[in-house]
Design an enzyme around this catalytic site. Structure first.
Site, PDB file in Angstrom:
ATOM      1  N   GLY A  65     -14.477   8.867   3.009  1.00 53.76           N
ATOM      2  CA  GLY A  65     -15.539   7.962   3.456  1.00 53.76           C
ATOM      3  C   GLY A  65     -16.269   7.485   2.206  1.00 53.76           C
ATOM      4  O   GLY A  65     -16.573   8.298   1.319  1.00 53.76           O
TER       5      GLY A  65
ATOM      6  N   GLY B  88      -5.604  12.521  -4.976  1.00 56.62           N
ATOM      7  CA  GLY B  88      -6.685  12.752  -4.021  1.00 56.62           C
ATOM      8  C   GLY B  88      -7.884  11.851  -4.318  1.00 56.62           C
ATOM      9  O   GLY B  88      -7.865  11.064  -5.267  1.00 56.62           O
TER      10      GLY B  88
ATOM     11  N   SER C 233     -10.248  14.406  -6.895  1.00 56.24           N
ATOM     12  CA  SER C 233      -9.892  13.886  -8.227  1.00 56.24           C
ATOM     13  C   SER C 233     -11.127  13.602  -9.070  1.00 56.24           C
ATOM     14  O   SER C 233     -10.996  13.186 -10.216  1.00 56.24           O
ATOM     15  CB  SER C 233      -9.073  12.594  -8.089  1.00 56.24           C
ATOM     16  OG  SER C 233      -9.896  11.511  -7.690  1.00 56.24           O
TER      17      SER C 233
ATOM     18  N   ASN D 263     -15.525  -5.066  -5.816  1.00 54.85           N
ATOM     19  CA  ASN D 263     -14.253  -5.097  -6.540  1.00 54.85           C
ATOM     20  C   ASN D 263     -13.755  -6.549  -6.516  1.00 54.85           C
ATOM     21  O   ASN D 263     -14.461  -7.460  -6.047  1.00 54.85           O
ATOM     22  CB  ASN D 263     -13.258  -4.076  -5.978  1.00 54.85           C
ATOM     23  CG  ASN D 263     -12.743  -4.454  -4.592  1.00 54.85           C
ATOM     24  OD1 ASN D 263     -13.019  -5.545  -4.078  1.00 54.85           O
ATOM     25  ND2 ASN D 263     -11.990  -3.564  -3.978  1.00 54.85           N
TER      26      ASN D 263
ATOM     27  N   SER E 297     -10.717   9.846 -12.889  1.00 52.31           N
ATOM     28  CA  SER E 297     -10.376  10.128 -11.479  1.00 52.31           C
ATOM     29  C   SER E 297      -8.965   9.667 -11.122  1.00 52.31           C
ATOM     30  O   SER E 297      -8.325  10.258 -10.259  1.00 52.31           O
ATOM     31  CB  SER E 297     -11.405   9.493 -10.531  1.00 52.31           C
ATOM     32  OG  SER E 297     -11.133   8.128 -10.316  1.00 52.31           O
TER      33      SER E 297
ATOM     34  N   VAL F 188     -13.022  12.218   7.639  1.00 53.62           N
ATOM     35  CA  VAL F 188     -12.080  13.294   7.332  1.00 53.62           C
ATOM     36  C   VAL F 188     -10.690  12.654   7.268  1.00 53.62           C
ATOM     37  O   VAL F 188     -10.250  12.009   8.224  1.00 53.62           O
ATOM     38  CB  VAL F 188     -12.125  14.400   8.408  1.00 53.62           C
ATOM     39  CG1 VAL F 188     -11.078  15.472   8.114  1.00 53.62           C
ATOM     40  CG2 VAL F 188     -13.521  15.027   8.450  1.00 53.62           C
TER      41      VAL F 188
ATOM     42  N   GLY G 103     -10.792  -2.999 -15.929  1.00 48.02           N
ATOM     43  CA  GLY G 103     -12.092  -2.424 -16.273  1.00 48.02           C
ATOM     44  C   GLY G 103     -13.223  -2.969 -15.424  1.00 48.02           C
ATOM     45  O   GLY G 103     -13.080  -3.113 -14.208  1.00 48.02           O
TER      46      GLY G 103
ATOM     47  N   GLU H  96     -19.358   0.610   5.318  1.00 46.54           N
ATOM     48  CA  GLU H  96     -18.576   1.299   6.357  1.00 46.54           C
ATOM     49  C   GLU H  96     -19.451   1.752   7.524  1.00 46.54           C
ATOM     50  O   GLU H  96     -18.992   2.486   8.389  1.00 46.54           O
ATOM     51  CB  GLU H  96     -17.816   2.499   5.765  1.00 46.54           C
ATOM     52  CG  GLU H  96     -16.448   2.124   5.232  1.00 46.54           C
ATOM     53  CD  GLU H  96     -15.643   3.311   4.728  1.00 46.54           C
ATOM     54  OE1 GLU H  96     -14.445   3.140   4.500  1.00 46.54           O
ATOM     55  OE2 GLU H  96     -16.211   4.407   4.530  1.00 46.54           O
TER      56      GLU H  96
ATOM     57  N   ASP I  24     -15.234   4.209  -5.774  1.00 52.65           N
ATOM     58  CA  ASP I  24     -16.335   5.095  -5.377  1.00 52.65           C
ATOM     59  C   ASP I  24     -16.740   6.008  -6.542  1.00 52.65           C
ATOM     60  O   ASP I  24     -17.928   6.305  -6.719  1.00 52.65           O
ATOM     61  CB  ASP I  24     -15.937   5.938  -4.159  1.00 52.65           C
ATOM     62  CG  ASP I  24     -15.693   5.084  -2.925  1.00 52.65           C
ATOM     63  OD1 ASP I  24     -16.310   4.006  -2.828  1.00 52.65           O
ATOM     64  OD2 ASP I  24     -14.885   5.487  -2.074  1.00 52.65           O
TER      65      ASP I  24
HETATM   66  P1  ATP Z   1     -10.793   1.943  -4.376  1.00 53.99           P
HETATM   67  O1  ATP Z   1     -10.905   1.020  -3.186  1.00 53.99           O
HETATM   68  O2  ATP Z   1      -9.453   2.588  -4.519  1.00 53.99           O
HETATM   69  O3  ATP Z   1     -11.924   2.932  -4.463  1.00 53.99           O
HETATM   70  P2  ATP Z   1     -11.676  -0.313  -5.910  1.00 53.99           P
HETATM   71  O4  ATP Z   1     -10.789  -1.475  -5.632  1.00 53.99           O
HETATM   72  O5  ATP Z   1     -13.005  -0.292  -5.251  1.00 53.99           O
HETATM   73  O6  ATP Z   1     -10.918   1.041  -5.685  1.00 53.99           O
HETATM   74  P3  ATP Z   1     -11.128  -0.726  -8.701  1.00 53.99           P
HETATM   75  O7  ATP Z   1     -11.753  -1.968  -9.206  1.00 53.99           O
HETATM   76  O8  ATP Z   1      -9.657  -0.748  -8.418  1.00 53.99           O
HETATM   77  O9  ATP Z   1     -11.974  -0.203  -7.472  1.00 53.99           O
HETATM   78  O10 ATP Z   1     -11.361   0.459  -9.750  1.00 53.99           O
HETATM   79  C1  ATP Z   1     -12.651   0.941 -10.076  1.00 53.99           C
HETATM   80  C2  ATP Z   1     -12.674   1.301 -11.549  1.00 53.99           C
HETATM   81  O11 ATP Z   1     -11.705   2.333 -11.778  1.00 53.99           O
HETATM   82  C3  ATP Z   1     -12.290   0.165 -12.476  1.00 53.99           C
HETATM   83  O12 ATP Z   1     -13.425  -0.604 -12.841  1.00 53.99           O
HETATM   84  C4  ATP Z   1     -11.680   0.896 -13.665  1.00 53.99           C
HETATM   85  O13 ATP Z   1     -12.689   1.208 -14.608  1.00 53.99           O
HETATM   86  C5  ATP Z   1     -11.110   2.189 -13.047  1.00 53.99           C
HETATM   87  N1  ATP Z   1      -9.649   2.076 -12.857  1.00 53.99           N
HETATM   88  C6  ATP Z   1      -8.995   1.633 -11.774  1.00 53.99           C
HETATM   89  N2  ATP Z   1      -7.651   1.639 -11.967  1.00 53.99           N
HETATM   90  C7  ATP Z   1      -7.467   2.118 -13.220  1.00 53.99           C
HETATM   91  C8  ATP Z   1      -6.318   2.373 -14.048  1.00 53.99           C
HETATM   92  N3  ATP Z   1      -5.073   2.143 -13.609  1.00 53.99           N
HETATM   93  N4  ATP Z   1      -6.517   2.863 -15.291  1.00 53.99           N
HETATM   94  C9  ATP Z   1      -7.778   3.114 -15.749  1.00 53.99           C
HETATM   95  N5  ATP Z   1      -8.895   2.882 -15.034  1.00 53.99           N
HETATM   96  C10 ATP Z   1      -8.751   2.398 -13.791  1.00 53.99           C
END
Ligand code: ATP
Length: 304
Positions: free
Chosen positions: A39, A288, A292, A185, A283, A12, A226, A140, A253
């Protein structure tokens, strides 16, 4: 059979908007507060369910008043909560978040009941897991639960995806080799491979090294660059959609939840990645985390 089992955390979010952080011993009034459901496990389950997937979520909540709100939120998204269990004497997982006027934030994570989930949870949920076409995991929760789930999936021939977040060093290579999908990531990819990840090329090299060590499909998310696939089907890169990003929290996520939904229906990795790139882009255009994530109707409107 087309059911996704997510095994993971729920939190939460207790979001306090502050003018400044209080000094030690000081009591300070803050202008605004909001509650959010988060989460990584819950986020991924919610993203898939909002898109219409049949989702069962295995998680633990406390025996406090956050527990019923968390369960109600999951049920409102259509998630099967039979394996959301209350842990007597534990608090629910909570994340007090302090957001400053410049949008900078300070975050505490109290895992609470999430940390109390042990490997017995996998045996307990065995029937539901056996009816799943994909098991989705993150980090987690206790690592022995993650390993037990990977072993269970391998034993029963159920495809399994690990989103290795938050980044943890020293994961068991034998367990990584049992995965169908590893979805890091950039930070997690660098940590798991031991190689720097600063560009598409370095991400490709790092992902190749993981494939050489036995991972079948690497699906790396690269933020605004991407997503990248490296694995036994070849290599490809899907650029991010160009959007006006206002809040990227939980984009990873959203990606995993959408990928899981589309892949479990189509078994087409590229299509699932294309959809997930679009869904996560959608998203980031709203504030949020779970709030989102668009449902399938809103996502269709975004795609038009
Ligand atoms: P978080 O920890 O915030 O959940 P993350 O680091 O696990 O994020 P990211 O690799 O930053 O994940 O983002 C996941 C996906 O979201 C990317 O592969 C991309 O497709 C999309 N994305 C992230 N940022 C952007 C952006 N600024 N514009 C468009 N797409 C985005």
């Amino acid at each position: 059979m087309n059911r996704i089992a997510v095994i993971g955390s729920n939190m939460v979010d207790l979001i306090t908007y502050v003018d400044r952080m209080p000094e030690a011993g000081e009591t300070l009034e803050a202008p605004r507060f909001s509650l959010g459901c988060g989460g990584k496990g819950a986020n991924q389950a919610v993203a898939a369910a909002k898109l219409g997937a049949d989702v069962v979520f295995v998680t633990r909540v406390g025996d406090d008043f956050f527990a019923d709100g968390t369960i109600a939120n999951l049920q409102a998204c259509g998630i099967d909560t039979r394996h959301v269990r209350k842990v007597p004497g534990a608090s629910s997982g909570v994340a007090p978040i302090f957001v400053r006027p410049d949008s900078g934030n300070s975050i505490l994570i109290i895992k609470g009941a999430n940390a109390a989930m042990d490997a017995i949870a996998i045996k307990d949920a065995a029937d539901a897991l056996k009816q799943s076409s994909l098991i989705v995991l993150q980090l987690e929760i206790a690592i022995e639960v993650v390993y037990a789930a990977i072993d269970f999936a391998a034993e029963h021939g159920i495809p399994v995806l690990l989103n290795p977040a938050p980044a943890v060093a020293g994961l068991d290579p034998a367990r990584l080799a049992k995965l169908d999908f590893l979805a890091p990531n950039e930070t997690e990819l660098a940590l798991l491979s031991g190689m720097p990840v600063t560009s598409l090329e370095t991400a490709q090299a790092a992902a190749r090294s993981l494939v050489d060590n036995g991972c079948t499909h690497i699906i790396a998310t690269l933020g605004e660059k991407g997503a990248l696939y490296v694995g036994c089907e070849g290599e490809w890169h899907i650029p991010a959609c160009r959007v006006n990003a206002v809040d990227t929290t939980g984009a990873g996520d959203a990606f995993v939840g959408c990928f899981a939904k589309v892949w479990s229906e189509t078994h087409d990795i590229r299509t699932a990645m294309e959809e997930a790139v679009a869904y996560s882009a959608c998203s980031v255009t709203a504030f949020g985390t779970q709030s989102s994530y668009p449902d399938s109707a809103a996502f269709e409107r975004f795609r038009d």
